[in-house]
Design a protein around this motif. Structure first.
Motif, PDB file in Angstrom:
ATOM      1  N   LYS A 166       0.848  -1.204   0.000  1.00  0.00           N
ATOM      2  CA  LYS A 166       0.000   0.000   0.000  1.00  0.00           C
ATOM      3  C   LYS A 166       0.880   1.251   0.000  1.00  0.00           C
ATOM      4  N   ILE A 183      -5.062  -8.158   1.193  1.00  0.00           N
ATOM      5  CA  ILE A 183      -4.818  -8.350   2.632  1.00  0.00           C
ATOM      6  C   ILE A 183      -5.627  -7.413   3.520  1.00  0.00           C
ATOM      7  N   ARG A 231       5.364   4.958   5.972  1.00  0.00           N
ATOM      8  CA  ARG A 231       4.405   5.515   5.011  1.00  0.00           C
ATOM      9  C   ARG A 231       4.045   6.929   5.430  1.00  0.00           C
ATOM     10  N   ASN A 234      -3.999  -3.623   0.137  1.00  0.00           N
ATOM     11  CA  ASN A 234      -5.067  -3.664   1.131  1.00  0.00           C
ATOM     12  C   ASN A 234      -6.216  -2.685   0.881  1.00  0.00           C
ATOM     13  N   ARG A 283       3.864 -10.461   6.550  1.00  0.00           N
ATOM     14  CA  ARG A 283       3.416  -9.360   5.679  1.00  0.00           C
ATOM     15  C   ARG A 283       4.164  -8.092   6.076  1.00  0.00           C
ATOM     16  N   MET A 335      -3.998 -10.081  12.591  1.00  0.00           N
ATOM     17  CA  MET A 335      -3.264  -8.859  12.904  1.00  0.00           C
ATOM     18  C   MET A 335      -3.286  -8.755  14.428  1.00  0.00           C
TER      19      MET A 335
HETATM   20  C1  LIG Z   1       0.125  -2.469   5.916  1.00  0.00           C
HETATM   21  C2  LIG Z   1      -0.154  -3.859   6.286  1.00  0.00           C
HETATM   22  C3  LIG Z   1       0.882  -4.713   6.707  1.00  0.00           C
HETATM   23  C4  LIG Z   1       2.315  -4.287   6.835  1.00  0.00           C
HETATM   24  O1  LIG Z   1       2.475  -3.290   7.810  1.00  0.00           O
HETATM   25  P1  LIG Z   1       3.922  -2.790   8.244  1.00  0.00           P
HETATM   26  O2  LIG Z   1       3.777  -2.495   9.681  1.00  0.00           O
HETATM   27  O3  LIG Z   1       4.211  -1.596   7.428  1.00  0.00           O
HETATM   28  O4  LIG Z   1       4.870  -3.886   7.984  1.00  0.00           O
HETATM   29  C5  LIG Z   1       0.531  -6.025   7.003  1.00  0.00           C
HETATM   30  N1  LIG Z   1      -0.735  -6.471   6.922  1.00  0.00           N
HETATM   31  C6  LIG Z   1      -1.733  -5.675   6.544  1.00  0.00           C
HETATM   32  C7  LIG Z   1      -3.111  -6.231   6.482  1.00  0.00           C
HETATM   33  C8  LIG Z   1      -1.481  -4.342   6.219  1.00  0.00           C
HETATM   34  O5  LIG Z   1      -2.499  -3.551   5.847  1.00  0.00           O
END
Ligand SMILES: *Cc1c(COP(=O)(O)O)cnc(C)c1O
Length: 224
Positions: free
Chosen positions: A27, A71, A221, A49, A212, A155
């Motif tokens: 993203k 994702i 970002r 995402n 991920r 998550m």
């Molecule tokens: C952005 C995102 C990640 C990665 O996040 P970082 O902390 O930048 O590594 C992983 N999973 C999902 C669902 C995300 O939206």
């Protein structure tokens, strides 16, 4: 992030990830950098995402020699836009979403690979099934003819103390072992998608098969 630095970071994370696959969460990352990561660094999985952003980038991403996954949080009315563009949806956190994926997959004559999303920290504003709901939900997801559940995604809550991640990831791993592994057709590899930039070492330690990663490769970002 400059190109050589991206490569350096990818190589290092790969080393630390061991058996776990590296998916880049792309993203806000421009297509040039994504192409570089895939073609020059050998990344095999990328994940978007947001539906809108995926559609905007799709022409550039579709011919890359990697898998494109979804994702992020997915609204039912947007399933139709991505059903023929991604090879795995990580974030199936309700049966009604699964039903819509079934409908669209049938329409396209495909079987869609999905992961069941678990809200492992039982957080109010997070999507996904609660841990207790996973056994029944996963069983039901396995009953859809055009949906192929391959495992779990989570998550974890943001933890100040990194060792706190172990508790959440261990619990998710347990759910994965108890509910998913046996149900995955042996032509496919079961997937446990957990661990992000801040937590991938702990996730790998607890049995993640796919991490991920966004900011640890591409830098912080600036926009969402
Ligand atoms: C952005 C995102 C990640 C990665 O996040 P970082 O902390 O930048 O590594 C992983 N999973 C999902 C669902 C995300 O939206």
């Amino acid at each position: 992030m400059e190109y050589p630095e991206i490569k350096k970071r990818i190589d290092l994370i790969r080393k630390e990830a061991g058996q776990a696959e590296l998916l880049l969460a792309t993203k806000t990352v421009d297509c040039e950098r994504i192409e570089y990561a895939v073609k020059e660094c050998g990344v095999k999985y990328i994940g978007e995402n947001r539906v809108q952003e995926l559609l905007e980038k799709y022409d550039r991403l579709k011919d890359l020699p990697c898998e494109l996954h979804f994702i992020g949080t997915l609204q039912k009315n947007k399933v139709k836009y991505i059903i023929d563009k991604v090879s795995l949806i990580h974030s199936v956190g309700s049966l009604s979403l699964c039903e819509e994926i079934e409908r669209q997959a049938e329409k396209h004559g495909i079987i869609m690979n999905v992961l069941c999303e678990v809200n492992i920290g039982q957080e109010e504003n997070k999507s996904g099934f609660l841990p207790d709901e996973v056994p029944e939900a996963y069983e039901k997801m396995c009953g859809f003819p055009h949906v192929r559940p391959l495992g779990l995604m989570t998550m974890a809550p943001v933890c100040q103390n990194k060792s706190d991640y172990l508790k959440y990831f261990t619990k998710t791993y347990r759910l994965f072992i108890d509910n998913c592994i046996k149900k995955v057709d042996n032509r496919y590899r079961p997937i446990l998608s957990m661990g992000m930039s801040d937590s991938y070492r702990e996730a790998v330690q607890c049995g993640s098969t796919m991490i991920r990663i966004g900011s640890a490769v591409f830098g912080q970002r600036t926009t969402k």
